[in-house]
Design a protein around this motif. Structure first.
Motif, PDB file in Angstrom:
ATOM      1  N   ASN A  29      13.300  29.259  19.324  1.00  0.00           N
ATOM      2  CA  ASN A  29      12.437  29.816  18.492  1.00  0.00           C
ATOM      3  C   ASN A  29      11.562  30.652  19.159  1.00  0.00           C
ATOM      4  O   ASN A  29      10.936  31.588  18.685  1.00  0.00           O
ATOM      5  CB  ASN A  29      11.505  28.735  17.799  1.00  0.00           C
ATOM      6  N   THR A  30      11.193  30.308  20.432  1.00  0.00           N
ATOM      7  CA  THR A  30      10.447  31.304  21.275  1.00  0.00           C
ATOM      8  C   THR A  30      11.210  32.403  21.839  1.00  0.00           C
ATOM      9  O   THR A  30      10.532  33.196  22.427  1.00  0.00           O
ATOM     10  CB  THR A  30      10.014  30.387  22.407  1.00  0.00           C
ATOM     11  N   GLY A  31      12.381  32.632  21.755  1.00  0.00           N
ATOM     12  CA  GLY A  31      13.438  33.613  22.061  1.00  0.00           C
ATOM     13  C   GLY A  31      13.901  33.470  23.434  1.00  0.00           C
ATOM     14  O   GLY A  31      14.473  34.340  24.002  1.00  0.00           O
ATOM     15  N   GLU A  32      13.592  32.220  24.257  1.00  0.00           N
ATOM     16  CA  GLU A  32      13.981  32.257  25.565  1.00  0.00           C
ATOM     17  C   GLU A  32      15.475  31.939  25.457  1.00  0.00           C
ATOM     18  O   GLU A  32      16.278  32.431  26.596  1.00  0.00           O
ATOM     19  CB  GLU A  32      13.365  30.726  26.216  1.00  0.00           C
ATOM     20  N   LEU A  33      16.249  31.526  24.345  1.00  0.00           N
ATOM     21  CA  LEU A  33      17.542  31.468  24.139  1.00  0.00           C
ATOM     22  C   LEU A  33      18.003  32.267  22.971  1.00  0.00           C
ATOM     23  O   LEU A  33      17.155  32.100  21.812  1.00  0.00           O
ATOM     24  CB  LEU A  33      18.078  29.899  24.086  1.00  0.00           C
ATOM     25  N   SER A  34      19.113  33.031  23.113  1.00  0.00           N
ATOM     26  CA  SER A  34      19.271  33.799  21.969  1.00  0.00           C
ATOM     27  C   SER A  34      20.792  33.883  21.886  1.00  0.00           C
ATOM     28  O   SER A  34      21.482  33.167  22.958  1.00  0.00           O
ATOM     29  CB  SER A  34      18.981  35.421  22.295  1.00  0.00           C
ATOM     30  N   HIS A  35      21.648  34.667  21.074  1.00  0.00           N
ATOM     31  CA  HIS A  35      22.766  34.581  21.084  1.00  0.00           C
ATOM     32  C   HIS A  35      23.730  35.071  22.381  1.00  0.00           C
ATOM     33  O   HIS A  35      24.618  34.788  22.470  1.00  0.00           O
ATOM     34  CB  HIS A  35      23.390  35.495  19.803  1.00  0.00           C
ATOM     35  N   SER A  36      22.925  36.076  22.766  1.00  0.00           N
ATOM     36  CA  SER A  36      23.551  36.637  23.774  1.00  0.00           C
ATOM     37  C   SER A  36      23.665  35.717  25.285  1.00  0.00           C
ATOM     38  O   SER A  36      24.200  36.323  26.442  1.00  0.00           O
ATOM     39  CB  SER A  36      22.894  38.145  24.259  1.00  0.00           C
ATOM     40  N   LYS A  37      22.687  34.624  25.301  1.00  0.00           N
ATOM     41  CA  LYS A  37      22.399  34.011  26.472  1.00  0.00           C
ATOM     42  C   LYS A  37      23.003  32.725  26.296  1.00  0.00           C
ATOM     43  O   LYS A  37      23.458  32.019  25.593  1.00  0.00           O
ATOM     44  CB  LYS A  37      21.104  33.591  26.917  1.00  0.00           C
ATOM     45  N   ARG A  38      23.787  32.244  27.577  1.00  0.00           N
ATOM     46  CA  ARG A  38      24.465  31.015  27.456  1.00  0.00           C
ATOM     47  C   ARG A  38      23.314  29.708  27.389  1.00  0.00           C
ATOM     48  O   ARG A  38      22.572  29.907  28.216  1.00  0.00           O
ATOM     49  CB  ARG A  38      25.315  30.713  28.660  1.00  0.00           C
ATOM     50  N   LEU A  39      23.579  28.803  26.856  1.00  0.00           N
ATOM     51  CA  LEU A  39      22.489  27.429  26.914  1.00  0.00           C
ATOM     52  C   LEU A  39      22.834  26.975  28.573  1.00  0.00           C
ATOM     53  O   LEU A  39      23.892  27.028  29.030  1.00  0.00           O
ATOM     54  CB  LEU A  39      22.958  26.519  25.998  1.00  0.00           C
ATOM     55  N   PRO A  40      21.821  26.245  28.739  1.00  0.00           N
ATOM     56  CA  PRO A  40      21.820  25.432  30.056  1.00  0.00           C
ATOM     57  C   PRO A  40      22.875  24.490  30.036  1.00  0.00           C
ATOM     58  O   PRO A  40      23.305  23.897  29.140  1.00  0.00           O
ATOM     59  CB  PRO A  40      20.304  24.858  30.127  1.00  0.00           C
ATOM     60  N   SER A  41      23.553  24.373  31.242  1.00  0.00           N
ATOM     61  CA  SER A  41      24.637  23.602  31.224  1.00  0.00           C
ATOM     62  C   SER A  41      24.297  21.985  31.330  1.00  0.00           C
ATOM     63  O   SER A  41      23.162  21.644  31.122  1.00  0.00           O
ATOM     64  CB  SER A  41      25.384  23.597  32.821  1.00  0.00           C
ATOM     65  N   ILE A  42      25.266  21.104  30.746  1.00  0.00           N
ATOM     66  CA  ILE A  42      25.195  19.838  30.648  1.00  0.00           C
ATOM     67  C   ILE A  42      24.411  19.345  31.668  1.00  0.00           C
ATOM     68  O   ILE A  42      23.480  18.333  31.828  1.00  0.00           O
ATOM     69  CB  ILE A  42      26.347  19.286  30.367  1.00  0.00           C
ATOM     70  N   ARG A  43      24.986  19.670  33.132  1.00  0.00           N
ATOM     71  CA  ARG A  43      24.382  19.019  34.341  1.00  0.00           C
ATOM     72  C   ARG A  43      22.763  19.354  34.377  1.00  0.00           C
ATOM     73  O   ARG A  43      22.052  18.652  34.844  1.00  0.00           O
ATOM     74  CB  ARG A  43      25.301  19.590  35.615  1.00  0.00           C
ATOM     75  N   SER A  44      22.575  20.508  34.264  1.00  0.00           N
ATOM     76  CA  SER A  44      21.059  21.124  34.478  1.00  0.00           C
ATOM     77  C   SER A  44      20.201  20.222  33.348  1.00  0.00           C
ATOM     78  O   SER A  44      19.233  19.965  33.807  1.00  0.00           O
ATOM     79  CB  SER A  44      21.028  22.602  34.301  1.00  0.00           C
ATOM     80  N   ILE A  45      20.708  20.091  32.369  1.00  0.00           N
ATOM     81  CA  ILE A  45      19.786  19.483  31.188  1.00  0.00           C
ATOM     82  C   ILE A  45      19.653  17.907  31.599  1.00  0.00           C
ATOM     83  O   ILE A  45      18.751  17.385  31.570  1.00  0.00           O
ATOM     84  CB  ILE A  45      20.419  19.392  29.692  1.00  0.00           C
TER      85      ILE A  45
END
Length: 445
Positions: free
Chosen positions: A16-32
């Protein structure tokens, strides 16, 4: 707030804040996992829930991404077209009837809700099922029926418990049900595979594996196979049962779609078994609702005590409320009425899918579209850029299951595309299947 819900809230806020968008990969399972100091399972549960809600999607060997048009996808302009869902569409389920059965179940079995009950299951449900499954040419003593908390629980217990034949390996069709693959992997069970394509199975190869493979049991989906949608012929089923008797191999027959078969002469392997080698498994969750978590397992006498020992120390007993509601639903004739409507609905969708697919011919693309059931299949004879196909379809709001997950690691294949018709209507099929084919052809080498 549960732990996995904290992860979901964090991802949604970042979108919602734009930090994550369609062009960006989500943080990895390990990093979360490191960020929250949660277990890997907790993070995976959060990501799976986000994927189920069509907020994110996974790209094999790449990671997770935000679904394009996330903020507008729930509007009528950008609906998600889901060719991956196996569960019954909510619109097709008669909630009022089943709610009545749940309320009646509470009245009838309220005392048992406060105590542990028989690990075999609710005796009155078992008696009802023993009569009802005769419609599928299944004739058995009620004492051989055990109620489990979903077919997944039954498969897990069967995989880890010892069998009277003293053998240790499990044989599975390739491809096969993804949940079985994961259960075997997580339990470190020695597993062998046998190819099952759109033309069926090689019986000579099966005999060699039965003879030399130290096979404890052969897990098979004879009817409306997941993921290819194919079914064994009567002769194939009879031959497989004969081989099982000859080489002392058990068969676990997963008959997930028995209720959807419009061919009433299409008998299960269990009906041909004269040597107590076939273990019959039937789930009620997929044709009613996933939250029901009720399956019926028919075991040979030699396996019952050992299975019940493992089951008792897995969950003590399966939920009484669900069992009681299902018993009433079947006894009142509601189940049969519901299935008549569902068979008609799925049969109509399969015909529409077949008509749509057959308009598009390609020398290296084959189809299997059964008359009913959940699954149809596209097979591509050639090299494919699988990841780009799924990425492209997701951008078009078309969701498909990654069928490569239905293979053991040594059998990995990227040529199958499973299509399920549970969540799509005929208009959506006619409009979106050509898009799927165009994308596949684009990335066909």
């Amino acid at each position: 707030m549960l732990k996995y819900e904290e992860v979901i809230e964090y991802i949604k806020n970042n979108i919602n804040t734009g930090e994550l968008s369609h062009s960006k990969r989500l943080p990895s399972i390990r990093s979360i996992q490191k960020l929250f100091q949660f277990s890997t399972g907790t993070v995976l549960k959060a990501y799976e829930k986000l994927e189920q809600d069509h907020i994110i999607y996974s790209v094999p060997k790449s990671g997770y991404y935000v679904v394009d048009n996330f903020h507008t996808q729930n509007s009528s302009k950008y609906p998600i077209i889901d060719f991956s869902a196996v569960n019954l569409n909510a619109e097709a389920f008669p909630y009022q009837n089943f709610q009545h059965c749940l309320n009646k179940s509470i009245d009838l079995y309220k005392e048992k809700l406060f105590t542990y009950s028989d690990p075999r299951g609710l005796n009155s449900l078992i008696n009802v099922l023993s009569k009802h499954i005769q419609n599928y040419q299944i004739f058995t003593n009620p004492n051989n029926i055990i109620i489990t908390s979903s077919s997944q629980q039954a498969l897990n217990i069967l995989s880890i418990m010892p069998f009277p034949n003293g053998k240790s390996n499990i044989l599975v069709e390739q491809p096969t049900y993804y949940g079985m693959i994961k259960s075997l992997e997580l339990n470190n069970i020695a597993t062998l595979g046998i190819n099952r394509d759109l033309n069926g199975i090689n019986l000579d190869e099966l005999e060699k594996l039965f003879k030399y493979g130290n096979i404890k049991f052969f897990y098979s989906i004879p009817r409306f196979h997941n993921p290819t949608g194919t079914s064994y012929s009567r002769l194939e089923k009879q031959e497989i049962v004969k081989l099982a008797h000859k080489y002392d191999v058990y068969i676990v027959e997963d008959d997930i779609a028995a209720d959807l078969d419009i061919n009433k002469k299409n008998d299960p392997m269990f009906s041909y078994d004269t040597s107590s080698k076939v273990i019959y498994l039937k789930s009620y969750s997929k044709i009613l609702m996933p939250g029901l978590r009720v399956a019926a397992l028919i075991l040979p006498n030699l396996l019952i005590d050992k299975f019940l020992l493992y089951k008792k120390w897995t969950d003590m007993n399966s939920p009484i409320l669900s069992q009681g509601a299902l018993e009433i639903y079947i006894k009142n004739g509601m189940f049969d009425d519901h299935m008549k409507q569902l068979v008609s609905l799925y049969n109509s969708r399969m015909r529409c899918l077949k008509d749509t697919l057959l308009k598009y011919k390609h020398p290296r693309i084959q189809y299997n579209i059964p008359e009913s059931g959940y699954f149809a299949c596209i097979y591509v004879n050639g090299s494919l850029n699988y990841d780009k196909i799924f990425d492209s379809l997701n951008r078009k709001n078309i969701k498909m299951f990654n069928t490569s997950e239905c293979f053991l690691k040594e059998y990995k294949c990227h040529n199958y595309f499973r299509i399920t018709i549970s969540e799509v209507n005929e208009t959506q099929i006619i409009k979106n299947i050509p898009i799927v084919l165009d994308v596949i052809q684009k990335y066909l080498d």
